[in-house]
Design a protein around this motif. Sequence first.
Motif, short mmCIF file in Angstrom:
data_model
loop_
_atom_site.label_atom_id
_atom_site.label_comp_id
_atom_site.label_asym_id
_atom_site.label_seq_id
_atom_site.Cartn_x
_atom_site.Cartn_y
_atom_site.Cartn_z
N GLY A 225 32.27 46.67 37.58
CA GLY A 225 30.95 47.24 37.69
C GLY A 225 30.18 47.14 36.40
O GLY A 225 30.60 46.50 35.43
N PRO A 226 29.02 47.83 36.32
CA PRO A 226 28.12 47.67 35.17
C PRO A 226 28.50 48.48 33.94
O PRO A 226 27.96 48.23 32.86
N VAL A 227 29.41 49.47 34.09
CA VAL A 227 29.72 50.36 32.96
C VAL A 227 31.22 50.38 32.69
O VAL A 227 32.04 50.07 33.56
N ASP A 228 31.58 50.77 31.46
CA ASP A 228 32.99 50.88 31.10
C ASP A 228 33.50 52.29 31.43
O ASP A 228 32.76 53.14 31.97
N ALA A 229 34.73 52.58 31.06
CA ALA A 229 35.35 53.85 31.41
C ALA A 229 34.65 55.04 30.76
O ALA A 229 34.70 56.16 31.28
N ALA A 230 33.98 54.80 29.65
CA ALA A 230 33.26 55.87 28.97
C ALA A 230 31.85 56.06 29.49
O ALA A 230 31.10 56.92 28.99
#
Length: 380
Positions: A225-230
């Motif tokens: 997706g567009p974002v990381d785990a943070a």
Amino acid sequence: MTHDLVLTGGRVIDPDSGLDRVTDLAFADGCVAAIGDGLDGADMRDVSGALVVPGLIDLHTHVYWGGTSLSVEADDYARRCAATTLVDTGSAGPGNFPGFRAHVMAPAEVRILSFLHISFAGIYAFSPTVMVGESLDMRLMASKDVVAVARDNPDTVVGIKVRVGRNTSGPNGIAPLDLALEAADRCGLPVMAHIDLAPPTYAEVCEKLRPGDVLTHCFRPFPNGPVDAAGAVHDAALRARDRGVLFDIGHGMGAFSWESARAAMAAGFMPDTISSDVHVLCIDGPAWDLLRTMTKLMALGMSLEQVIAAATLTPARAMRRDDLGRLAVGGVGEASVIAVEDGPVELEDVLGETVAYDRSLRARGMVIGGRFVEAAGQRP
């Protein structure tokens, strides 16, 4: 002066000029004839309480009905969501585009444009029982043919489509995107790139895209997706936006997640364009149509004015069609009449999560060629 058609009493919103007020909109000889108060016409339509906006553009649809297994009927769908332009994204490739143009585009009431697939046969195996990614076979990547067909059909071909990911290109990875970019460069058109599961990664696809290209499925679910785990947007996506890459919703049956959308929006990463990716497996949920998808972005915090621009002016610019997506005297005689209806609605994503919202956008009708067309066949 008496015009052919006047929409009276509606709130006219035009993102291009900044117009936003209750006034009249008149049409004559298939064009916008006047914008102002007290206009007179042979066909007077009272649209009080509704919004009158430039003809809505659904930038990601599949409407090669009868020619591909995934496509829906264009005019029925357009009346359902008041879209005056449907952009088919890759249902047809250069091998079957002539049939698409002759048998679907030409007789349709609504305007149909195409992101022509780099695959010779387009998306040819997409159904509840058969699902084969067309980019799995590099022999189908028809670079010469796609350039020839695009050059021969500049009035309808607005870009090149490619699908990459584990499900669509498999072991070929990002190679089909490279070919699509090369072909698009040859004919001076943008690419729309689909992405699913890695490989390639979201970041790798973003790094390849040029100014004016479109990454669709921009709020797809984890993983990839567009974002990381943070919750931070991938640096590659931010760099891509800075150089002019456009990010499109492309909801579909598998590419819109509330989790991804909330994280991206919280990080200030809004979509540039809103589209449905409507096809046979999502027209009755979870995507439904363009207006339902726009409603979801309002539930995420985009303003009414922003979602209208993302379905009119911005997609028109993405296709380099300055004649579309705006209301201007002497311009194309199109408009969409929609309403913001108060009342609870459950908005589902592709993973089954639902969000309750207190209003929704609904179709009231549209103007095509200066003639009013009633909305029909709307979702529950």
